[in-house]
Design an enzyme around this catalytic site. Structure first.
Site, PDB file in Angstrom:
ATOM      1  N   LYS A 149       0.845  -1.191   0.000  1.00  0.00           N
ATOM      2  CA  LYS A 149       0.000   0.000   0.000  1.00  0.00           C
ATOM      3  C   LYS A 149       0.881   1.242   0.000  1.00  0.00           C
ATOM      4  CE  LYS A 149      -3.871  -1.750   2.683  1.00  0.00           C
ATOM      5  NZ  LYS A 149      -4.391  -1.820   4.046  1.00  0.00           N
ATOM      6  N   GLY A 189       2.277   4.655   1.222  1.00  0.00           N
ATOM      7  CA  GLY A 189       2.411   5.040   2.646  1.00  0.00           C
ATOM      8  C   GLY A 189       3.577   4.301   3.261  1.00  0.00           C
ATOM      9  N   GLY A 190       3.833   3.079   2.748  1.00  0.00           N
ATOM     10  CA  GLY A 190       5.035   2.338   3.125  1.00  0.00           C
ATOM     11  C   GLY A 190       5.125   1.969   4.598  1.00  0.00           C
ATOM     12  N   GLY A 207       8.463  -3.565  -8.810  1.00  0.00           N
ATOM     13  CA  GLY A 207       9.235  -2.939  -9.885  1.00  0.00           C
ATOM     14  C   GLY A 207      10.690  -3.365  -9.865  1.00  0.00           C
ATOM     15  N   GLY A 242      18.485  -0.955  22.171  1.00  0.00           N
ATOM     16  CA  GLY A 242      17.943   0.222  22.865  1.00  0.00           C
ATOM     17  C   GLY A 242      18.127   1.491  22.060  1.00  0.00           C
ATOM     18  N   SER A 302      14.909  -5.044  17.756  1.00  0.00           N
ATOM     19  CA  SER A 302      14.958  -3.697  17.147  1.00  0.00           C
ATOM     20  C   SER A 302      16.416  -3.275  17.081  1.00  0.00           C
ATOM     21  CB  SER A 302      14.121  -2.717  17.962  1.00  0.00           C
ATOM     22  OG  SER A 302      14.463  -2.806  19.340  1.00  0.00           O
ATOM     23  N   ARG A 329      17.755  -1.308  10.738  1.00  0.00           N
ATOM     24  CA  ARG A 329      17.017  -1.694   9.530  1.00  0.00           C
ATOM     25  C   ARG A 329      17.988  -1.811   8.366  1.00  0.00           C
ATOM     26  NH1 ARG A 329      11.525  -1.088   9.989  1.00  0.00           N
ATOM     27  NH2 ARG A 329      11.347  -0.938   7.727  1.00  0.00           N
ATOM     28  N   HIS A 340       4.307  32.974  27.714  1.00  0.00           N
ATOM     29  CA  HIS A 340       4.396  32.529  29.115  1.00  0.00           C
ATOM     30  C   HIS A 340       2.990  32.268  29.658  1.00  0.00           C
ATOM     31  CE1 HIS A 340       5.759  32.156  33.222  1.00  0.00           C
ATOM     32  NE2 HIS A 340       4.759  32.935  33.582  1.00  0.00           N
TER      33      HIS A 340
END
Ligand code: NAI
Length: 479
Positions: A46, A48-49, A123, A193, A277, A280, A457
Site C-alpha cells: 500500500k 504510505g510504506g 518494480g 535500545g 529492534s 534496519r 508565558h
C-alpha cells in the site's frame, strides 16, 4: 479502502517512474506532480510504506494510548477520580488501524487527484530507464514494462534480525509484527535500545507490561546527547523498565508459552515475547536487473551523490534505500531535492548533520545538530547551557517535569557563545518544540539573535528561550 491501481497499463511513458510508495517515494511523486511532471509509482503493497502502515504512524498512535493511560493513572493528583486504567487492547488496535486507514485513504486520494498513476506490483529497474512491473500473485495480467525519462528508486528498508532469533510473529517479533499484536504480552524483552527499542519499551511499560531492554552498546540511544540519555534512562528506571547495557544477547530457548533469552555473562530473562529492534537494512536485493549501471554498496545501500543521483544517468535514489538517516522526513527532503535537481532548479543538498530527530518514547527526545561530545570530538571549543523542565511553569502545571533543554554553541575567542551548533531536548512534547532549535541550528544563528525572540508565558518553549538567553551571559532563571 481498496486503492485504485492499474495492473494493465494504458500509458507506459512517464517523466518520472518511482519504485516504492513509502515516504521517500510518495513525496517524490507528489512533489513531481505538483511541478507538472507526469509521474508513475510502482508499489506492491500500500502507498504510505513502512512509516504509515508498520512504523512511525502506528507506533506513535500506540504511544498516545500509553500517554492516555499515564494521564488517567495520574488523574487523582488533579482531584479527578478515575480509578486505575484498564487497557482494552482490541479497542486500542482498532483505533490505531482507523487512524492508519484514514491517512492511507487521504494519501491515495491525494495521489490520484494529482494524476499520479499507481501500478500494483513489484518494480525492477532494467537498462535504459525501463521498469519491469511484476503484478502481485493472484492479480490479473502478466508482467509489463514502463519507461521513465527519470527513475527514482525508493524501496525503503526492513527490520534487521539477529542469528538465533527467527521471527515467528509469536515469540520473536520485529516492529512489523509488534504493531499488529492482538493481545498485550505480560512481559517483553526488547533487543536493541535505539529509537525503536526505546519507543517500544516505553509504550509497553506504560501499557502494563514488564519490559527488559538488552542493548549491546554502553548506553541507550547512542548518538543522542549524554544528558538527554540520562533523563530517559532515569525515567525508565523509575517506571520499572529493566535496562541492561553493554550486553551481548546469545540466544533464546522457548519454554511453553514464552521464551528465555540469554545474554551477558550467563544471565537470562524469561518473557512472553521478544522484540528485535537492532536497526534496519536497505531493500535493494531484487531491485536492479543486470546492466543498469546503478551501484550498490556492500551493505546493500544504493550509492548516490549529494543530489540523490545514482551512478546511472537519470536514475535517482531516496529514502531508507540510501545510506542516510532512516527518517521519513529525510526521505521527504531527498524526494524534493531529486525532483528539483532533475528539473535543473537550484537546490541545496540535505545537511544530514543538522536534520531534526524526534523519538517519541516517554519522556520524548528531540534534537538537531551536534551533541556536546560530537562538537568536542570535532575539536570545537563550546559553551553549553541547560534548563531543566523542573523550573518551567507549564511543565509543573502538566506535572511533567522530567527533562531539559540543552543548547551547544561554539565558544568565541572572547569566551562568549557564538553560533548555535546543537539543540537537545528531552521532556514533555519536545518533538513539537524542536522547530525553533532546528531553525537556530540551520540558520547558524547566535544566542544574541535568538535571544531577541519572545516565548509565550507560561509555555514549555520558554525552556529553549531561557537556555539561549543564558548563553548570552544574562539568563533570567538560568545562570
Ligand atoms: P538503531 O540503530 O537506532 O538502534 C539499534 C540498537 O540496537 C543500537 O543501539 C545497537 O547498538 C543495538 N544492537 C544492535 N545489535 C544488537 C544486538 N545483537 N544485541 C543488542 N543490541 C544490539 O535502530 P532501530 O532502533 O531499530 O531503528 C531503525 C532506524 O529507524 C534508525 O535509523 C532509527 O533512527 C529510525 N527510527 C527513528 C525513529 C524516530 O526518530 N522516532 C523511530 C523509529 C525508527
Amino acid at each position: 479502502m481498496k486503492m485504485e491501481v492499474i495492473t494493465t497499463p494504458e500509458a507506459t511513458e512517464f517523466d518520472v517512474v518511482v519504485i516504492g510508495g513509502g515516504p521517500g517515494g510518495y513525496s517524490t511523486a507528489l512533489y513531481g506532480a505538483s511541478a507538472g511532471l507526469r509521474v508513475a509509482v510502482v508499489e506492491h503493497d500500500k502507498v504510505g510504506g513502512t512509516c504509515l502502515h508498520r512504523g512511525c504512524v502506528p507506533a506513535k498512535e500506540f504511544l498516545e494510548t500509553a500517554s492516555v493511560v499515564r494521564t488517567v493513572a495520574g488523574a487523582k493528583e488533579f482531584g479527578v477520580q478515575a480509578g486505575q486504567p484498564v487497557v482494552d487492547f482490541a479497542v486500542s488496535q482498532g483505533r490505531k488501524q482507523k487512524v492508519v486507514d484514514q491517512l492511507f485513504k487521504g494519501l491515495a486520494g491525494l495521489m490520484k487527484g494529482r494524476g499520479i498513476v499507481t501500478f500494483d506490483g513489484t518494480g525492477t529497474l532494467l537498462p535504459d530507464h525501463r521498469v519491469r512491473v511484476e503484478p502481485n500473485p493472484g492479480a490479473e495480467g502478466g508482467a509489463f514494462e514502463i519507461t521513465g525519462r527519470n527513475v527514482v528508486l525508493a524501496t525503503g528498508s526492513a527490520p534487521r534480525t539477529i542469528p538465533g532469533f527467527d521471527v515467528d510473529g509469536r515469540l520473536v517479533l520485529t516492529s512489523d509484527e509488534v504493531l499488529s499484536l492482538e493481545a498485550l504480552p505480560a512481559s517483553l524483552a526488547v533487543i536493541g535500545g535505539g529509537a525503536i527499542g526505546c519507543e517500544f519499551a516505553s509504550m509497553f511499560s506504560d501499557l502494563g507490561c514488564q519490559v527488559t531492554v538488552l542493548e549491546a552498546l554502553p548506553t541507550l540511544l547512542t548518538g543522542c546527547d549524554k544528558d538527554v540519555v540520562a533523563v530517559v534512562a532515569r525515567s525508565f528506571r523509575k517506571r520499572g523498565i529493566t535496562v541492561h547495557t553493554g550486553v551481548k544477547v546469545t540466544g533464546h530457548t522457548p519454554n511453553g508459552a514464552g521464551t528465555t533469552v540469554s545474554f551477558g555473562d550467563g544471565e537470562s530473562v524469561t518473557v512472553d515475547a521478544v522484540v528485535v529492534s537492532v536497526g534496519r537494512r536497505p531493500l535493494s536485493e531484487r531491485l536492479l536487473a543486470d546492466g543498469t549501471g546503478v551501484t550498490v554498496d556492500d551493505r546493500g545501500f544504493v550509492t548516490v551523490d549529494e543530489y540523490q543521483r545514482t551512478t546511472a544517468d537519470g536514475v535517482w535514489a531516496v529514502g531508507d534505500v540510501v545510506d542516510t538517516p532512516q527518517l521519513a522526513h529525510v526521505g521527504f527532503a531527498e524526494g524534493i531535492l531529486a525532483i528539483k535537481t532533475m528539473l535543473g532548479e537550484a537546490a541545496l543538498p540535505v545537511e544530514y548533520s543538522r536534520v531534526p530527530w524526534a523519538i517519541y518514547c516517554h519522556p520524548e527526545v528531540a534534537f538537531a545538530g551536534l551533541t556536546e561530545a560530537q562538537a568536542e570530538e570535532a575539536g570545537i571549543d563550546v559553551v553549553v547551557k541547560k534548563d531543566p523542565f523542573g523550573g518551567n511553569s507549564r511543565a509543573r502545571i502538566l506535572g511533567e517535569t522530567d527533562g531539559l533543554v540543552k543548547v551547544v554553541a561554539e565558544r568565541l575567542p572572547d569566551g562568549r557563545a557564538g553560533r548555535i551548533l546543537g539543540v537537545h531536548m528531552v521532556g514533555p512534547w519536545v518533538t513539537e518544540q524542536l522547530g525553533q532549535g532546528y531553525l537556530a541550528v540551520n540558520w547558524e544563528a547566535t544566542p544574541e539573535e535568538v535571544g531577541q525572540f519572545i516565548q509565550p508565558h507560561p509555555s514549555l518553549s520558554e525552556a529553549f528561550g531561557e537556555t539561549v538567553l543564558a548563553l548570552t551571559g544574562r539568563g533570567l532563571h538560568v545562570g
